[in-house]
Write an enzyme that holds these catalytic residues in place. Structure first.
Site, PDB file in Angstrom:
ATOM      1  N   TYR A 170      85.340  52.695  52.786  1.00 51.67           N
ATOM      2  CA  TYR A 170      84.970  51.967  52.592  1.00 51.67           C
ATOM      3  C   TYR A 170      86.560  51.576  51.831  1.00 51.67           C
ATOM      4  CZ  TYR A 170      85.763  51.151  47.549  1.00 51.67           C
ATOM      5  OH  TYR A 170      86.068  50.482  45.884  1.00 51.67           O
ATOM      6  N   LYS A 174      87.688  47.255  52.039  1.00 53.36           N
ATOM      7  CA  LYS A 174      88.618  46.771  51.282  1.00 53.36           C
ATOM      8  C   LYS A 174      89.758  46.295  51.902  1.00 53.36           C
ATOM      9  CE  LYS A 174      86.010  46.918  47.430  1.00 53.36           C
ATOM     10  NZ  LYS A 174      85.463  45.711  46.784  1.00 53.36           N
ATOM     11  N   THR A 205      83.134  53.678  35.840  1.00 52.61           N
ATOM     12  CA  THR A 205      81.708  52.772  36.364  1.00 52.61           C
ATOM     13  C   THR A 205      80.474  53.395  36.049  1.00 52.61           C
ATOM     14  OG1 THR A 205      81.526  52.677  38.615  1.00 52.61           O
ATOM     15  CG2 THR A 205      82.473  50.670  37.602  1.00 52.61           C
TER      16      THR A 205
END
Length: 274
Positions: A170, A174, A205
């Site tokens: 990840y 990014k 989130t």
């Protein structure tokens, strides 16, 4: 009217953008989601707000993006003012793995990196390319903006300072998408288009961890401890999507073309990620 296309709009930060921006009748919102059937909150908002249009598209599928771009084209007369690339991939599987743990698991390394880069980097490039003609048309009159939601994990110093050795694929994706903004800036530096990577901060989130399993809850706790160790002045507060969106939009409103190519925080600086 200011036209906005926002990907990944069905939940979290994306839905927060749609809710906040649609409250202004001068905005026309095009909310992109991979599946309308799983975007209940977004569809409810569309039924209440005449300036919200929910469109189905996968950012890795150029054909679906082109169909959506045609809808936007027809609705705006061929322009687009702001594109927010919010859609992203973050799988909890092997989220706590470091790169060395892939030794002997090279097939998983290939699979994970492919999945993350396919969405988080290549999907952003495909989306920008499809909407670029509309953005360039808008740029003839005023500053057009392409904002890509990145993450602190994409910053070299942040990873070292907080010992963030996990979320490896990840983080790699990014870091890559931050370069995407720089490359587009270099290509279109003489046009009135801003390309920017923007960190939303540390955002919950999942809504106060509702729906999070024990592993995810433990990861949140571990992250907070590590971030506080690296940034002793941080109060440990995780932002709500609404708080993050409010801060980011305030920052976006102050941007000029001179900011193009940068990777900045929701506060508008380059290192205050939390």
């Amino acid at each position: 009217m200011v036209s906005w296309v926002i990907t990944g709009s069905n939940r979290g930060i994306g839905l927060g953008f749609i809710r906040k921006l649609s409250s202004d009748p001068n905005n026309i919102m095009f909310a992109l989601t991979r599946s309308k059937t799983t975007s209940t909150a977004l569809l409810v908002l569309e039924s209440k707000q005449k300036n919200v249009h929910v469109l189905q598209a996968d950012i890795t599928d150029v054909a679906s993006l082109r169909e959506v771009a045609t809808v936007v084209d027809n609705a705006t007369g061929g322009t687009l003012d702001v594109l927010i690339n919010n859609g992203a991939y973050l799988s909890p599987e092997r989220g706590d793995w470091s790169l060395d743990m892939y030794e002997g698991n090279e097939d998983l390394l290939d699979e994970d990196c492919t999945n993350f880069f396919k969405v988080n980097a290549l999907g952003v490039i495909k989306t920008i390319n499809v909407f670029l003609p509309l953005l360039r048309k808008s740029a003839e009159k005023s500053l057009a903006k392409v904002i890509t939601i990145s993450a602190p994990a994409g910053d070299l110093d942040f990873n070292i300072k907080t010992d963030l050795y996990y979320f490896a694929p990840y983080a790699l994706s990014k870091a890559a998408v931050n370069m995407v903004a720089a490359k587009y800036t270099a290509r279109f530096k003489n046009e009135n288009i801003l390309f920017l990577s923007l960190s939303p901060g540390f955002v919950d989130t999942m809504g106060d961890h509702r729906g999070a399993n024990d592993v995810q809850k433990a990861t949140y706790s571990k992250l907070i401890e590590q971030f506080q160790a690296g940034y002793p002045d941080w109060d440990g507060k995780i932002l709500t999507p609404e708080e993050s969106v409010t801060a980011m939009l305030e920052t976006v409103s102050k941007l000029t073309v001179k900011d193009s190519g940068a990777f900045i925080s929701h506060y508008g600086d380059t290192k205050n990620w939390l």
